[in-house]
Design an enzyme around this catalytic site. Structure first.
Site, PDB file in Angstrom:
ATOM      1  N   SER A 118       0.179  -1.114  -0.082  1.00  0.00           N
ATOM      2  CA  SER A 118      -0.189  -0.041   0.196  1.00  0.00           C
ATOM      3  C   SER A 118       1.197   1.472   0.413  1.00  0.00           C
ATOM      4  O   SER A 118       2.069   1.673   0.708  1.00  0.00           O
ATOM      5  CB  SER A 118      -0.792   0.023   1.182  1.00  0.00           C
ATOM      6  N   HIS A 123       2.110  14.342  -6.510  1.00  0.00           N
ATOM      7  CA  HIS A 123       3.380  14.487  -7.538  1.00  0.00           C
ATOM      8  C   HIS A 123       2.270  15.981  -8.533  1.00  0.00           C
ATOM      9  O   HIS A 123       1.249  15.860  -8.985  1.00  0.00           O
ATOM     10  CB  HIS A 123       3.612  13.867  -8.806  1.00  0.00           C
ATOM     11  N   CYS A 146      -5.037  -2.496  -0.088  1.00  0.00           N
ATOM     12  CA  CYS A 146      -4.370  -3.809   0.244  1.00  0.00           C
ATOM     13  C   CYS A 146      -5.101  -4.525   1.202  1.00  0.00           C
ATOM     14  O   CYS A 146      -4.657  -4.057   2.392  1.00  0.00           O
ATOM     15  CB  CYS A 146      -3.053  -4.273  -0.159  1.00  0.00           C
TER      16      CYS A 146
END
Length: 269
Positions: A118, A123, A146
């Protein structure tokens, strides 16, 4: 609403489903001169610097119930920043004490192997039109988990964390897990649209389009602000400094930029 132990599906082992949310936001601005453009980019770089982005991602981790294992952050030249937060669904006992917070490169293998696969990343991409005028700031946030924790829990917070003219959101559930009998489960919750996870007061502010592939557990929603006030898109001055012709031209350019991003194609006007 949380499920009682009796309501929960009994799994064979760990929940191996991967749930990924990609949240992309765009801020549009009109910068009349090179000096204004440089000031706008400097403002954006300061407003969304790596330290503030790190705080946002840590809050996301807390909202979805994940444990932060490591943080890597980096500012870029001439502009932009990136932050990666590695998380797990449950606390990890053995994590090295060394700090790799400032490192933009890969983390030690011992840390990576301790994950539930995970992570949360952001960005930023400030950019501008080559003949001046339009400047666009984009931020991409990815939340991949997950297990039982869901990245959709952070969607409301992410929308409020950014001053957003246009948003695109993608959510996908991948892989499969098994129940006690060995029966495969390709999704562990009901969903028919990302819009179900967006509050009504926010949905009222945006035009929205869904593109969903239900049989593949892929969901896509894009949003554009309904109301347009040119004062919100002028950097450093207001519309009373513009002539009627200037205001009409700038409005057309701004709305064209937003429509092209929203519909994903160039528009000739």
């Amino acid at each position: 609403m949380s499920l009682t132990p009796e309501q929960r599906i009994q799994l064979h082992e760990f929940n191996n489903l991967t749930k990924s949310l990609s949240f992309n936001m765009y801020d549009i601005c009109y910068t009349k001169t090179k000096e204004e453009r440089e000031k706008y980019i400097k403002y954006i770089d300061n407003q969304y610097n790596a330290d503030r982005l790190t705080k946002i991602l840590k809050n996301v981790a807390e909202l979805i119930g994940a444990h932060v294992l490591n943080v890597a952050k980096q500012h870029f030249v001439p502009q932009g920043a990136s932050v990666t937060v590695l998380v797990s669904e449950g606390p990890v006992v053995e994590v090295p004490n060394e700090s790799y917070e400032e490192s933009p490169g890969p983390l030690p293998e011992a840390v990576v192997m301790g994950l539930d696969k995970s992570h949360i990343t952001v960005h930023t991409y400030p950019e501008y039109h080559p003949d001046e005028g339009i400047s666009t700031f984009r931020a991409d946030i990815d939340v991949a988990t997950c297990g039982e924790i869901s990245p959709l829990k952070a969607l409301h917070y992410l929308i409020h964390s950014f001053d957003t003219d246009i948003m695109t959101m993608d959510y996908r559930v991948r892989g499969f897990t098994r129940d006690k009998s060995g029966h495969k489960l390709f999704i562990d919750h009901e969903i028919n649209s990302i819009q179900n996870y967006i509050p009504d007061e926010i949905k009222e502010q945006y035009d929205m389009i869904d593109v969903n592939i239900y049989q593949e557990n892929i969901f896509h929603t894009k949003c554009k602000l309904k109301e347009f006030d040119i004062n919100n898109y002028l950097f450093g001055y207001s519309k009373d400094k513009l002539s009627d012709d200037e205001m009409e031209e700038i409005t057309e350019r701004l709305q064209c930029e937003m429509d092209e991003i929203y519909y994903g194609k160039n528009i000739n006007r």
